[in-house]
Design an enzyme around this catalytic site. Structure first.
Site, PDB file in Angstrom:
ATOM      1  N   CYS A   1       0.885  -0.790  -0.154  1.00 20.07           N
ATOM      2  CA  CYS A   1      -0.205   0.250  -0.127  1.00 20.07           C
ATOM      3  C   CYS A   1       0.558   1.137  -0.442  1.00 20.07           C
ATOM      4  O   CYS A   1       0.070   2.459   0.169  1.00 20.07           O
ATOM      5  CB  CYS A   1      -1.207  -0.111   1.396  1.00 20.07           C
ATOM      6  SG  CYS A   1       0.077  -0.103   2.355  1.00 20.07           S
TER       7      CYS A   1
ATOM      8  N   HIS B   1       8.094   9.501  11.520  1.00 18.79           N
ATOM      9  CA  HIS B   1       8.214  10.466  11.507  1.00 18.79           C
ATOM     10  C   HIS B   1      10.061  11.319  11.788  1.00 18.79           C
ATOM     11  O   HIS B   1      10.919  10.646  12.890  1.00 18.79           O
ATOM     12  CB  HIS B   1       7.827  10.910  12.988  1.00 18.79           C
ATOM     13  CG  HIS B   1       7.906   9.645  13.534  1.00 18.79           C
ATOM     14  ND1 HIS B   1       9.314   9.762  14.857  1.00 18.79           N
ATOM     15  CD2 HIS B   1       7.091   8.633  14.737  1.00 18.79           C
ATOM     16  CE1 HIS B   1       8.787   9.054  16.178  1.00 18.79           C
ATOM     17  NE2 HIS B   1       7.781   7.887  15.292  1.00 18.79           N
TER      18      HIS B   1
ATOM     19  N   CYS C   1       0.101  24.293  38.054  1.00 10.83           N
ATOM     20  CA  CYS C   1      -0.928  23.627  38.423  1.00 10.83           C
ATOM     21  C   CYS C   1      -0.171  22.377  39.641  1.00 10.83           C
ATOM     22  O   CYS C   1      -0.228  21.351  38.397  1.00 10.83           O
ATOM     23  CB  CYS C   1      -2.083  23.938  38.862  1.00 10.83           C
ATOM     24  SG  CYS C   1      -3.608  23.314  39.731  1.00 10.83           S
TER      25      CYS C   1
ATOM     26  N   CYS D   1       0.946  38.968  44.735  1.00  7.00           N
ATOM     27  CA  CYS D   1       1.097  37.846  46.361  1.00  7.00           C
ATOM     28  C   CYS D   1       1.733  36.341  45.112  1.00  7.00           C
ATOM     29  O   CYS D   1       1.151  36.697  44.853  1.00  7.00           O
ATOM     30  CB  CYS D   1       0.346  38.080  46.992  1.00  7.00           C
ATOM     31  SG  CYS D   1      -0.976  37.413  47.219  1.00  7.00           S
TER      32      CYS D   1
END
Length: 755
Positions: free
Chosen positions: A660, A673, A706, A719
């Site tokens: 293919c 890649h 976070c 602050c």
């Protein structure tokens, strides 16, 4: 030769006999192949195009005893011969008049040892032994995907000034940003362009600086968007001929590239003749895709170099191109062509992206994507992959037995009918039991509904079958049923009013049409007949019985190896069962205490060519499934090609499918890649935006994540108390999490002595 030796050799030949089966019929080079032998097992899978066969020549082929010659090879190669092709007939061409034939071995090593016997004396003359050319690839082009790089160098000297193109509303902002700006150790002057309202002229530039060096400084100096930048250049200078430039580039690159194949160059260089108005000389370098790391080093080596015959300011600049490709098999492309056209139309406005859609030799379509950034490749592949994968159907309502009916004769006919009616394409992946439908969303939904309903109906029909043979049933139960109720089962119909019954003598079963609630009553009556049969208590010796159906042998077939007798139909159904059930290999004799693999000669006799090919494909699937991850099928839908998975502790190599034409990374099994690691590419593929954000965060002290949700936080001023988007309160100093802001402030005062 002793008779016992001949007999033993013949037995061994039958046990080791194999067929050479191509995985697919490719073009340009030999297709990978498998040796398909006894037990319907794959004896060897040859993906590297190593020769398994040798051509044998002898000056007096008529004097050769064939069996002695074959035993000579067996003895000296320590490898089993699995196939022999003896040249026959008259009128051979002169080069082939001394050709005895071709011998195929079970391994490339055995074939190599056979070639080493070239020149040995046999039967009064020397043997001539050569690798069989028909089993080897003959093309000398790249066998792997190419990694391309564009390079260029200026042919006109800079005049010392350049033009920035931007939005006309940003001109004044940029002039302030560029005030007192130094580029290349020189302070430059910036002024609005006299020729356009959206341009800024920058003068005082070092004449040997390249556009990329200047543009990097400009972009770091302003937050406004620079649409374009170019250096104004003077007259073109003389350059060496293109052939001399190609030779010089190849001379620099070649020592850095390992020699993978003596017949294939690892790179090709092409320098393009410039047009009169061109400011740059341009060249294209094609590297063997397996050597993408070496290619990156080679480009790093030539970056900034000056070719012989060029001036000091004519430094080479490299642009690495990232390639990707997708394959749309012919039946898939046929149903998604319209959607694909719309997606590709949206790509035409993307900078730094090129695409090309071509039809391959086998009718499939290959889409090649070239971009100057991996992020671009990942972003454009996303909608294309969704299209090429089709929709994975949730068939939770289908029991496995109903799903597998799609491989039956009725199921195949049903699938073709739905495909034609809905203009879709349906693929059932047997190893994973995945069902995919290709087409537009509306047509997929319609096809899914029809397919599931049809398979459920077909499954219900199949459930309305009362078998009349099996290990717990008398061997002549069908005869007793016919004797008791008649060939049309009229007596049974009278006992079960409303039942539409039909006797299938080939399958030895009763088919019930209509109300399935009547099935238990029919089974109860047939069981009474079985219990009353004298054969359940004492089996009469009425002749040999088939080990499969336990009935008298009908249309008997004696296996070639172990000589056990079976019903021909039972052996065929044993093969068909193996085709349906992946774990049924090897196929062995079912006689109690035997278990010998059924020989290839038996399969050839029992099965048609089409059915034999189905058995080979099923065996191949079982071989890959049992390889513990060593082999995998090409990820393209319905592609029969196989590749070897890269070892965990080695680098990945690309696999270019000869069936293919898709390019696959053999380590992560995504599209190939080059220049990018598997982990990095997977990140880019999963979420290009998040990956770009991570790059932006590197080195910035006022940017953290976070610890509760991972959200990126940038602290500009204020602050050390931060309230994240997830609702948690964060101490910026130590990133400890709190539910309330007061708790966070108390923590900062107590632990950090400040807020």
């Amino acid at each position: 030769m002793l008779v016992s030796d001949v007999l033993e050799y013949e037995k061994k030949r039958l046990r080791t006999e194999c067929m050479e089966k191509c995985l697919y019929h490719g073009s340009g080079s030999a297709s990978p192949m498998a040796l398909f032998g006894s037990g319907a097992e794959i004896k060897h899978l040859e993906l590297e195009k190593h020769s398994l066969s040798v051509d044998v020549y002898h000056s007096n082929i008529n004097a050769i005893d064939d069996k002695e010659l074959l035993m000579f090879f067996e003895k000296n190669t320590s490898g089993s011969i699995c196939a022999v092709y003896k040249f026959q007939g008259m009128g051979k061409d002169p080069p082939d008049r001394e050709k005895w034939g071709k011998i195929t071995f079970l391994s490339p090593d055995a074939a190599k040892r056979a070639v080493e016997l070239d020149g040995d004396e046999f039967c009064g003359s020397n043997l001539k032994i050569l690798p069989s050319q028909s089993a080897m690839g003959g093309d000398k082009t790249f066998l792997f995907p190419e990694v391309k790089a564009r390079i260029f160098w200026p042919r006109r000297l800079s005049r010392g000034f350049g033009i920035v193109i931007c939005d006309k509303n940003d001109v004044n902002f940029m002039l302030r940003d560029f005030y007192n700006l130094a580029i290349g150790g020189r302070y430059v002057r910036c002024a609005p362009s006299n020729k356009s309202m959206d341009g800024i002229m920058i003068s005082g530039l070092d004449r040997e600086l390249q556009e990329t060096e200047i543009l990097d400084v400009l972009r770091n100096a302003t937050s406004r968007r620079i649409l374009d930048f170019f250096v104004v250049r003077g007259e073109a200078v003389g350059n060496p001929p293109c052939s001399a430039c190609e030779e010089a580039l190849f001379k620099v690159i070649s020592p850095l590239m390992p020699k993978v194949d003596p017949h294939i160059s690892s790179c090709r260089v092409q320098v393009f003749p410039p047009e009169p108005k061109d400011s740059y000389m341009r060249a294209l370098i094609n590297f063997d895709g397996r050597l993408h790391l070496e290619a990156a080093k080679a480009l790093e080596e030539i970056e900034g170099k000056v070719l012989p015959g060029c001036l000091s300011w004519q430094k080479i600049m490299c642009e690495q191109l990232f390639h990707s490709s997708l394959i749309f098999p012919a039946p898939v492309y046929h149903v998604i062509a319209e959607q694909l056209e719309k997606i590709l139309a949206n790509f035409n406005n993307l900078n730094g992206l090129e695409w090309n859609l071509n039809r391959t030799a086998n009718g499939s379509h290959r889409l090649k994507i070239t971009a100057n950034a991996t992020k671009t490749v990942a972003e454009v592949r996303r909608p294309l992959e969704e299209l090429s994968r089709g929709k994975l159907i949730d068939h939770g309502s289908l029991p496995p037995a109903a799903l597998q009916l799609i491989l039956s004769r009725e199921g195949i006919s049903l699938k073709c009918s739905i495909q034609q009616e809905t203009k879709t394409y349906i693929v059932f992946d047997w190893p994973s039991l995945n069902l995919r439908i290709f087409g537009s969303p509306e047509k997929i939904a319609l096809a899914q509904q029809k397919l599931i309903q049809s398979l459920l109906s077909l499954h219900e029909e199949k459930q309305l079958v009362i078998p009349l043979r099996g290990r717990d049933l008398p061997p002549d139960l069908m005869k007793q049923v016919v004797k008791t109720f008649g060939p049309d089962l009229q007596g049974l119909k009278e006992k079960v009013p409303g039942a539409d019954l039909k006797l299938n003598t080939r399958q030895q079963a009763i088919f019930l049409n209509g109300n399935k609630e009547l099935k238990p009553r029919v089974e109860e009556i047939t069981l009474e007949v079985a219990c009353s049969s004298i054969h359940l208590v004492e089996r009469l010796d009425t002749g040999p019985s088939c080990p499969v159906c336990l009935c008298e042998v009908e249309d008997g077939y004696q296996l070639e190896g172990c000589r056990h007798l079976f019903c021909r139909l039972c052996l065929v159904e044993q093969c068909e069962s193996a085709i349906r059930n992946q774990g049924s290999f090897p196929i062995c004799c079912a006689h109690t205490g035997c278990g010998d693999p059924i020989l290839l000669t038996d399969f050839r006799t029992l099965l048609s060519n089409d059915k034999l090919d189905e058995l080979f494909r099923a065996s191949l699937r079982a071989f890959v499934a049992s390889s513990s991850g060593t082999y995998r099928f090409c990820p393209s839908p319905d592609c029969p090609s196989i590749y070897r998975v890269a070892d965990p502790d080695t680098g990945s190599e690309p696999f270019t499918c000869g069936a293919c034409y898709s390019d696959t990374c053999t380590k992560c099994h995504l599209e190939y890649h080059p220049f990018v690691s598997c982990e990095r590419y997977r990140e880019l593929k999963d979420d290009p935006e998040i990956t770009s954000l991570r790059e932006w965060c590197k080195g910035k002290e006022q940017v953290k994540s976070c610890s509760a949700c991972g959200q990126i936080i940038e602290k500009v001023d204020g602050c050390n108390h931060i309230e994240c988007k997830c609702g948690k309160h964060v101490c910026w100093v130590c990133l400890e999490i709190f539910l309330e802001s007061d708790e966070c402030y108390d923590h900062m005062r107590t632990i950090h002595l400040s807020i």
